[in-house]
Design a protein around this motif. Structure first.
Motif, PDB file in Angstrom:
ATOM      1  N   ILE A 312     -10.957   5.377   3.284  1.00  0.00           N
ATOM      2  CA  ILE A 312     -11.538   4.425   2.330  1.00  0.00           C
ATOM      3  C   ILE A 312     -13.059   4.333   2.437  1.00  0.00           C
ATOM      4  CG2 ILE A 312     -11.588   1.991   1.645  1.00  0.00           C
ATOM      5  CD1 ILE A 312      -8.623   1.837   2.363  1.00  0.00           C
ATOM      6  N   PRO A 313     -13.657   4.161   3.642  1.00  0.00           N
ATOM      7  CA  PRO A 313     -15.131   4.099   3.696  1.00  0.00           C
ATOM      8  C   PRO A 313     -15.800   5.368   3.176  1.00  0.00           C
ATOM      9  CG  PRO A 313     -14.165   3.286   5.738  1.00  0.00           C
ATOM     10  CD  PRO A 313     -13.052   3.917   4.969  1.00  0.00           C
ATOM     11  N   LYS A 314     -15.200   6.518   3.425  1.00  0.00           N
ATOM     12  CA  LYS A 314     -15.796   7.775   2.974  1.00  0.00           C
ATOM     13  C   LYS A 314     -15.812   7.879   1.452  1.00  0.00           C
ATOM     14  CE  LYS A 314     -14.578  10.451   7.106  1.00  0.00           C
ATOM     15  NZ  LYS A 314     -13.816  11.620   7.638  1.00  0.00           N
ATOM     16  N   VAL A 315     -14.691   7.502   0.821  1.00  0.00           N
ATOM     17  CA  VAL A 315     -14.653   7.636  -0.633  1.00  0.00           C
ATOM     18  C   VAL A 315     -15.588   6.635  -1.304  1.00  0.00           C
ATOM     19  CG1 VAL A 315     -12.297   8.525  -0.565  1.00  0.00           C
ATOM     20  CG2 VAL A 315     -12.665   6.090  -0.945  1.00  0.00           C
ATOM     21  N   THR A 316     -15.749   5.455  -0.721  1.00  0.00           N
ATOM     22  CA  THR A 316     -16.645   4.465  -1.329  1.00  0.00           C
ATOM     23  C   THR A 316     -18.110   4.823  -1.140  1.00  0.00           C
ATOM     24  OG1 THR A 316     -16.520   3.114   0.678  1.00  0.00           O
ATOM     25  CG2 THR A 316     -14.996   2.585  -1.092  1.00  0.00           C
ATOM     26  N   ALA A 354      -5.188   2.556   0.305  1.00  0.00           N
ATOM     27  CA  ALA A 354      -5.981   3.788   0.324  1.00  0.00           C
ATOM     28  C   ALA A 354      -5.898   4.498  -1.017  1.00  0.00           C
ATOM     29  CB  ALA A 354      -5.502   4.703   1.450  1.00  0.00           C
ATOM     30  N   LEU A 355      -4.692   4.564  -1.576  1.00  0.00           N
ATOM     31  CA  LEU A 355      -4.542   5.173  -2.898  1.00  0.00           C
ATOM     32  C   LEU A 355      -5.332   4.398  -3.949  1.00  0.00           C
ATOM     33  CD1 LEU A 355      -0.717   6.002  -2.925  1.00  0.00           C
ATOM     34  CD2 LEU A 355      -2.600   7.633  -2.798  1.00  0.00           C
ATOM     35  N   GLY A 356      -5.287   3.080  -3.861  1.00  0.00           N
ATOM     36  CA  GLY A 356      -6.046   2.259  -4.805  1.00  0.00           C
ATOM     37  C   GLY A 356      -7.537   2.506  -4.702  1.00  0.00           C
ATOM     38  N   ALA A 357      -8.037   2.612  -3.481  1.00  0.00           N
ATOM     39  CA  ALA A 357      -9.472   2.865  -3.297  1.00  0.00           C
ATOM     40  C   ALA A 357      -9.872   4.200  -3.914  1.00  0.00           C
ATOM     41  CB  ALA A 357      -9.815   2.838  -1.811  1.00  0.00           C
ATOM     42  N   ILE A 358      -9.040   5.220  -3.715  1.00  0.00           N
ATOM     43  CA  ILE A 358      -9.342   6.538  -4.286  1.00  0.00           C
ATOM     44  C   ILE A 358      -9.323   6.477  -5.809  1.00  0.00           C
ATOM     45  CG2 ILE A 358      -8.533   8.918  -4.478  1.00  0.00           C
ATOM     46  CD1 ILE A 358      -7.399   8.622  -1.628  1.00  0.00           C
ATOM     47  N   LEU A 359      -8.310   5.822  -6.368  1.00  0.00           N
ATOM     48  CA  LEU A 359      -8.244   5.689  -7.829  1.00  0.00           C
ATOM     49  C   LEU A 359      -9.441   4.920  -8.373  1.00  0.00           C
ATOM     50  CD1 LEU A 359      -4.489   4.912  -8.611  1.00  0.00           C
ATOM     51  CD2 LEU A 359      -5.814   6.881  -9.379  1.00  0.00           C
ATOM     52  N   VAL A 361     -12.450   4.706  -7.106  1.00  0.00           N
ATOM     53  CA  VAL A 361     -13.664   5.536  -7.065  1.00  0.00           C
ATOM     54  C   VAL A 361     -13.619   6.608  -8.154  1.00  0.00           C
ATOM     55  CG1 VAL A 361     -14.938   7.207  -5.662  1.00  0.00           C
ATOM     56  CG2 VAL A 361     -14.131   5.071  -4.637  1.00  0.00           C
ATOM     57  N   LEU A 362     -12.439   7.197  -8.371  1.00  0.00           N
ATOM     58  CA  LEU A 362     -12.319   8.175  -9.463  1.00  0.00           C
ATOM     59  C   LEU A 362     -12.665   7.520 -10.806  1.00  0.00           C
ATOM     60  CD1 LEU A 362      -8.996   9.977  -8.433  1.00  0.00           C
ATOM     61  CD2 LEU A 362     -11.278  10.999  -8.486  1.00  0.00           C
ATOM     62  N   PHE A 363     -12.148   6.329 -11.030  1.00  0.00           N
ATOM     63  CA  PHE A 363     -12.456   5.586 -12.258  1.00  0.00           C
ATOM     64  C   PHE A 363     -13.947   5.277 -12.325  1.00  0.00           C
ATOM     65  CE2 PHE A 363     -12.805   1.589 -14.662  1.00  0.00           C
ATOM     66  CZ  PHE A 363     -12.101   1.904 -15.812  1.00  0.00           C
ATOM     67  N   TYR A 381     -15.577  -0.762  -7.506  1.00  0.00           N
ATOM     68  CA  TYR A 381     -14.402  -0.166  -8.139  1.00  0.00           C
ATOM     69  C   TYR A 381     -13.267  -0.005  -7.133  1.00  0.00           C
ATOM     70  CZ  TYR A 381     -17.323   1.144 -12.173  1.00  0.00           C
ATOM     71  OH  TYR A 381     -18.138   1.125 -13.270  1.00  0.00           O
ATOM     72  N   ALA A 382     -13.594   0.426  -5.923  1.00  0.00           N
ATOM     73  CA  ALA A 382     -12.571   0.650  -4.906  1.00  0.00           C
ATOM     74  C   ALA A 382     -11.855  -0.642  -4.544  1.00  0.00           C
ATOM     75  CB  ALA A 382     -13.200   1.275  -3.657  1.00  0.00           C
ATOM     76  N   ILE A 383     -12.622  -1.705  -4.335  1.00  0.00           N
ATOM     77  CA  ILE A 383     -12.029  -2.994  -3.955  1.00  0.00           C
ATOM     78  C   ILE A 383     -11.115  -3.517  -5.062  1.00  0.00           C
ATOM     79  CG2 ILE A 383     -12.590  -5.429  -3.547  1.00  0.00           C
ATOM     80  CD1 ILE A 383     -15.110  -4.415  -2.057  1.00  0.00           C
ATOM     81  N   LEU A 384     -11.569  -3.410  -6.294  1.00  0.00           N
ATOM     82  CA  LEU A 384     -10.768  -3.889  -7.423  1.00  0.00           C
ATOM     83  C   LEU A 384      -9.470  -3.092  -7.566  1.00  0.00           C
ATOM     84  CD1 LEU A 384     -13.697  -4.352  -9.954  1.00  0.00           C
ATOM     85  CD2 LEU A 384     -12.406  -6.166  -8.842  1.00  0.00           C
TER      86      LEU A 384
END
Length: 449
Positions: A312-316, A354-359, A361-363, A381-384
């Motif tokens: 999660i920290p890496k993707v954000t 984790a899946l939500g955070a990735i989605l 960030v993609l969004f 975006y990741a938190i939301l």
């Protein structure tokens, strides 16, 4: 020794005689349950960290010059851990498979047994082995079920005969388990109120007991571990009002993904249950293969294994470009379905986040290209999206919002969080998706009748 036993019996008798006259006794016992849950949950986290650190060091400092032999060793060790975990579940406490939260809900309905003398050691050591191998599972499932079983153990130890008091301590332990897993006392309280509202009988005393248990669990956890948030993310920025419509769209998308996830998990569970019945060793072999495979992935591509909190920290922070991140999401999505659906003693909260955070960030990457004027940080975006996917999957939007805010300090995002979670829940209900834990409990009760 005899005098000590006499003293314990005296105290037990007194508490048993006072419990109907004084709600303070139940609150006192709820505090004990919270302390025990915070202690056991902290020990579980410490043990898991030790195993994962050993795994990391073993991968970085190979025992031989042959990379193939080192990979074989890593696979074998992880496979043995998986086989051990699944063996414990099958042999001693089948009810400890999965997250255990449906079992807690079933216990509050008096539909499922609470054999704490079996579940506590199986969930602790089996959970350590499964999660430590690198499988995509969360530690919140084990801590919730262990907490609930500690509640039943406490009620048995003090000979509470009243069903309502027993249920109160079971629910208190479950809430304390969420608190310990995420260092989120408000999230633990709301989880019981929102997720278990159909199974739990609410009174002024029972609600106070949950508060006391979650508070004492949090104090115990912070005393042993840390008071810091368990996720360190870049500080999210405020979301402009004219961009709020984006998060309704994000929520609708997350609702569809959450519905698909629940559908696939239930189908996977159904298919594998039939597969396990064909041969008594299939369950253990499945655990060995899954654990060995994800243990190997933990060494060569850590982003594709584990609970996802390291990802999660890496993707954000924008560590991954769009297409590699999309591939990570696709892999982790189906791997989460497989690991959780297999019956491993682990949870799904953390992998879902984790899946939500990735989605998210993609969004966010798409929106940054299409609408750069909004200037919203990827962490927002990741938190939301973490909260939105949680709401769509577990169907507990308030719990998801509060846990995510406590974990990330994202309090300034309350309005977009509400919009995202409400729209995610709306589309999940519209698509006919049942709350995951309720659906699993229904399936379990049906199979046992």
């Amino acid at each position: 020794m005899q005098s000590t036993n006499s003293a314990i019996q005296y105290i037990t008798q007194k508490i048993a005689s006072w419990q109907n006259r004084s709600p303070f006794i139940l609150l006192f016992l709820a505090g004990i349950v919270g302390v025990f849950t915070g202690l056991l949950g902290s020990l579980f986290q410490i043990g898991l960290n030790l195993i994962l650190n050993w795994h990391k060091n073993f991968s970085q400092h190979p025992v031989t010059s042959s990379s193939y032999f080192n990979y074989f060793l890593i696979f074998t060790i992880a496979a043995v851990m998986g086989a051990f975990s699944y063996y414990l579940v099958k042999k001693f406490a089948p009810e400890s498979s999965g997250s255990g939260i449906p079992e807690v809900e079933g216990a509050l309905l008096d539909e499922r047994p609470v054999r704490w003398w079996r579940v506590l050691p199986v969930k602790f050591f089996g959970g350590l082995a499964a999660l430590g191998s690198g499988m995509i599972l969360g530690r919140e499932g084990p801590t919730v079920q262990m907490g609930a079983n500690l509640g039943k153990m406490t009620s048995d130890a003090f000979k509470l005969k009243d069903k309502e008091s027993q249920h109160t301590l079971i629910a208190t332990g479950a809430g304390a388990g969420i608190t310990t897993a995420f260092n989120a006392p408000l999230g633990g309280i709301l989880f019981i109120i929102e997720e278990m509202h159909d199974e739990f009988s609410y009174t002024k005393t029972s609600v106070k007991a949950i508060f006391v248990g979650c508070i004492t669990a949090c104090i115990t956890y912070q005393f042993i571990m840390s008071s810091a948030s368990i996720l360190t993310l870049p500080t999210p920025n405020n979301v402009p009002l004219n961009s709020l419509w984006l998060f309704i769209i994000l929520g609708l998308f997350l609702g569809a993904i959450g519905s698909l996830s629940n559908f696939l998990i239930l189908r996977t569970r159904s298919y594998l249950q039939a597969f396990y019945k064909k041969n008594k060793f299939n369950f253990i072999v499945t655990g060995a293969v899954l654990a060995g495979s994800f243990g190997l992935l933990l060494s060569v591509a850590s982003a594709l294994s584990g609970d996802g909190f390291d990802v999660i920290p890496k993707v954000t922070e924008g560590f991954y470009a769009f297409y590699p991140l999309l591939l990570i999401f696709i892999f982790r999505f189906f791997a989460t379905v497989l690991c959780f659906g297999s019956g491993a003693p682990g949870g799904i909260f953390s992998p879902t986040m984790a899946l939500g955070a990735i989605l998210g960030v993609l969004f966010g990457l798409i929106i940054q290209q299409l609408l750069p004027q909004y200037d919203i940080h990827l962490s927002s975006y990741a938190i939301l999206a973490m909260a939105g996917l949680f709401a769509a999957t577990i169907r507990a939007p308030l719990t998801g919002i509060v846990i995510i805010m406590e974990m990330t300090n994202g309090y300034m995002l309350i309005l977009p969080l509400l919009l995202t979670c409400v729209s995610a829940t709306f589309i999940a209900q519209t698509l006919g998706s049942l709350p995951l834990y309720s659906a699993i409990l229904q399936s379990t009760l049906k199979n046992n009748n």
